[in-house]
Design a protein around this motif. Structure first.
Motif, PDB file in Angstrom:
ATOM      1  N   GLN A 557       1.033  -0.846  -0.026  1.00  0.00           N
ATOM      2  CA  GLN A 557      -0.018   0.147   0.017  1.00  0.00           C
ATOM      3  C   GLN A 557       0.954   1.150   0.097  1.00  0.00           C
ATOM      4  O   GLN A 557       0.293   2.351  -0.588  1.00  0.00           O
ATOM      5  N   ASN A 618      -7.386   4.840   3.638  1.00  0.00           N
ATOM      6  CA  ASN A 618      -6.922   3.404   4.146  1.00  0.00           C
ATOM      7  C   ASN A 618      -7.388   2.875   5.092  1.00  0.00           C
ATOM      8  O   ASN A 618      -7.435   1.688   5.480  1.00  0.00           O
ATOM      9  N   ASN A 621      -9.652   0.713   3.741  1.00  0.00           N
ATOM     10  CA  ASN A 621      -9.164   0.048   2.215  1.00  0.00           C
ATOM     11  C   ASN A 621      -9.517  -1.353   2.015  1.00  0.00           C
ATOM     12  O   ASN A 621      -8.526  -2.339   2.319  1.00  0.00           O
TER      13      ASN A 621
END
Length: 695
Positions: A557, A618, A621
């Motif tokens: 990520q 995130n 995510n």
């Protein structure tokens, strides 16, 4: 007792003395009573009662009643005259004929109402409007006559043109074009020869050629209008436009000017309480109809139809698919048929409430509109005509009209799902209660807070990893992206375009493809696993080791998110004034000092709100976690079959609801993390320099 004012006020809040002498005397006595002592009050009150008792016999009211009777007869006779009025404008245009009749009426009204302008403001209004119409309508009629006359001449000339004339001109026109093309070619040759001789630049050559082509095109166009057919066709086209669009605009201008007079001439009414708005509150459109706002009343009657034929019946259960309106939201299909589902009753109940809220808003808007009109009328301001209302809506109300469809859509695609999620979180919908479930206000939240049951016991473990994942992955992406942007911002780096394209690839390639690619590389026999085994030993397994899986996920990520940060930082770095760095060099600042004191503060000032958004993104995510290893590795002893070691809250919710049917518990967790994210995002935004300095 109703209290009257001795003065009335127009739309511009200008003060006027009342012409209604009866109401003026009532207001005067009321004012005297207010300021009198006790002994004087009795006498004045008796005088006021006597005045109100003999209201019909008051000299002014008699004169006003006589005026209204004469006005009624006059308008009736005027309508008869208007029907027999014959226009001789020669245009045979309905709009012009209507203007002729309107002008005739204005002249008649001017003579009638002139005698009563000191009696009532209503007579003064019509008198002033008639004066404007008498001045402004004749030029419009004359304009229409001239346009019609020129149109007729052009059409007649077109009909008289012969084919020989057209052929003759066409031959002449074709020769003219050939000659122009020949001249253009010669001129272009001259320009090119000047360029080849070095007398003019390539740019000047191109500009000169374009200018020559434009000039040729313009000359040919001018020549085409020497054709009588083209010339008269253009006249016909223009005059038809004038008789339709331009004439309509001129008439609208007259209407607006006539309507503007209403703003400067007050009105007097014998009431002090906006009673109509209260009596008609339950029937939108009726108040507008009583106020003689007919177009607006038609629009508001549509609201009445919606309220009493759609919103209320639906809320009572009529027209529902399976539910029972608002009652269904309370019962959740308890006692209903076997095929009835509680979730449908809930959703239709929420929709019913949304319908009722919209209906309530329409009722309030209608009431406020009628109430405002009445209050303004009591003050002295006249009711707006449709011309004024339309103008006001097109200017001041346009943002609301444009936003209204979006607001309705938001209610049904945002508001209803959110409310459904919140209500679902306080029910007992679980694997054993899918079709029928009831209200259970605190059990889901209690289970989460106290860590009870298999679902609740792992919540805090997953929350802890979710926070670590969010902070680690986002911070790493910010660091990588900012470092790459700083690197490429250095003037000594060559091939910046190439490197920028490469650094943007993680963002350009669809994320799910990249994640699946890394998932294959991280499989037991994958290339990445083999490389890491060579470094850390043969026993390493990426997907089966919780710690290694988490580290790899954060790195993936970080790499995927770095492109976006790189793009943001690059844009800000390129916009920083170089004078700041030159001033820092003069002061003897080191590169690190310039980075800390100039670069980072300026970049953060511009990008901090977007960086806060990256953290919240995130946190939820889902794709990275689920596509890489489906949340694994799995540890049934700790997590059961509800989650894996790398599951974050969003993937945990997915497994709870889609795979295991714990919809109520998943909704409760969704509500908790949504509130937490909103609070954290708000605090983050509020503390950024960009938001503080904007205020």
């Amino acid at each position: 007792m109703k209290r009257f004012n001795k003065f009335v006020y127009d739309n511009l809040d200008r003060e006027y003395k009342r012409k209604n002498l009866y109401l003026y005397e009532v207001a005067d006595l009321q004012e005297k009573i207010k300021n009198a002592n006790e002994s004087e009050k009795v006498e004045l009150k008796n005088k006021l009662k006597e005045l109100q008792k003999n209201k019909k016999d008051h000299q002014y009211n008699k004169a006003l009643a006589e005026f209204k009777n004469r006005e009624k007869l006059f308008l009736k006779e005027l309508d008869e005259k208007a029907k027999s009025y014959k226009s001789d404008n020669g245009t045979n245009n309905k709009k012009v004929n209507a203007l002729e009749i309107r002008l005739f009426k204005a002249k008649e009204k001017l003579g009638f109402y002139e005698k009563y302008i000191n009696l009532t403001y209503d007579a003064e209004l019509i008198y002033e409007q008639s004066k404007v119409e008498i001045i402004q309508i004749p030029p419009v009629i004359e304009f229409a006559k001239d346009s019609k006359e020129e149109l007729d001449k052009a059409q007649k000339a077109l009909s008289e043109l012969s084919d020989d004339d057209n052929k003759k001109f066409q031959e002449e026109y074709n020769k003219f074009k050939e000659e122009e093309n020949r001249i253009l070619k010669e001129d272009i040759k001259i320009v090119k020869s000047r360029h080849s001789e070095g007398l003019i630049s390539e740019k000047a050559e191109g500009e000169a050629i374009r200018r020559l082509k434009r000039s040729k095109k313009d000359r040919i166009l001018v020549k085409s209008f020497e054709s009588k057919k083209t010339y008269y066709n253009e006249i016909v086209k223009n005059k038809k436009h004038e008789l339709s669009k331009t004439l309509k605009q001129k008439i609208n201008t007259v209407n607006i000017n006539v309507a503007d007079i209403r703003r400067t001439v007050p009105v007097e009414v014998d009431k002090t309480i906006p009673i109509v708005s209260y009596l008609t509150v339950l029937i939108p459109g009726l108040g507008q109809l009583i106020n003689k706002q007919y177009i607006k009343s038609i629009i508001m009657f549509l609201a009445t139809i919606y309220i009493y034929l759609i919103a209320i019946p639906y809320s009572l259960g009529f027209g529902n698919y399976k539910g029972d309106g608002v009652a269904g939201l309370i019962t959740l299909a308890k006692g209903a048929g076997k095929l009835d589902r509680s979730i449908i009753f809930m959703v239709e109940g929420i929709v019913a409430i949304a319908f009722l809220v919209i209906a309530l808003v329409l009722l309030v808007l209608s009431f406020k509109d009628v109430n405002k009109v009445e209050k303004e009328e009591i003050k002295g301001t006249r009711v707006r005509s449709w011309c004024e209302t339309r103008q006001s809506v097109s200017e001041d109300g346009l943002p609301y009209l444009v936003s209204m469809p979006a607001l309705v859509i938001i209610i049904f695609i945002v508001f209803i799902p959110i409310v459904t999620t919140i209500l679902l979180s306080i029910t007992g919908m679980d694997p054993e209660h899918q079709a029928k479930f009831g209200w259970d206000i605190i059990s889901n939240y209690k289970m989460i807070a106290l860590g009870e049951g298999m679902a609740g016991s792992i919540f805090w473990k997953i929350l802890g990893w979710t926070i670590i994942w969010t902070l680690g992955a986002t911070t790493l992406a910010i660091f990588i992206g900012f470092a790459l942007a700083l690197l490429l911002n250095n003037e000594r780096i060559k091939g910046k375009t190439f490197f920028r394209s490469v650094y943007l690839l993680p963002w350009a390639v669809p994320a799910f493809i990249t994640i699946l690619f890394f998932s294959i590389l991280s499989s037991p026999n994958g290339a990445l696993t083999e490389i890491l085994r060579g470094v850390f030993g043969e026993g390493l397994q990426i997907k089966n080791d919780p710690f290694v899986s988490k580290v790899v996920l954060i790195c993936i990520q970080g790499w995927l998110g770095s492109s976006y940060i790189f793009l943001l930082a690059t844009g800000v770095l390129q916009s920083i004034n170089k004078d700041l760095y030159e001033a820092a060099d003069i002061d003897g600042a080191s590169s690190f000092k310039k980075l800390i004191k100039i670069t980072i503060p300026l970049v953060l000032f511009q990008t901090a709100p977007l960086l806060v958004g990256q953290y919240t993104f995130n946190f939820n995510n889902f794709s990275n976690i689920y596509l890489f290893n489906s949340g694994g590795p799995f540890n049934p002893v700790v997590y059961g079959n509800l989650a894996g070691e790398t599951d974050i809250l969003i993937s945990y919710i997915y497994k709870l609801t889609i795979e295991n049917q714990y919809q109520a518990l998943g909704a409760a967790i969704t509500v908790i993390i949504s509130i937490a994210l909103m609070v954290i995002a708000y605090i983050g935004y509020r503390n950024t320099d960009a938001f503080r300095k904007e205020k």
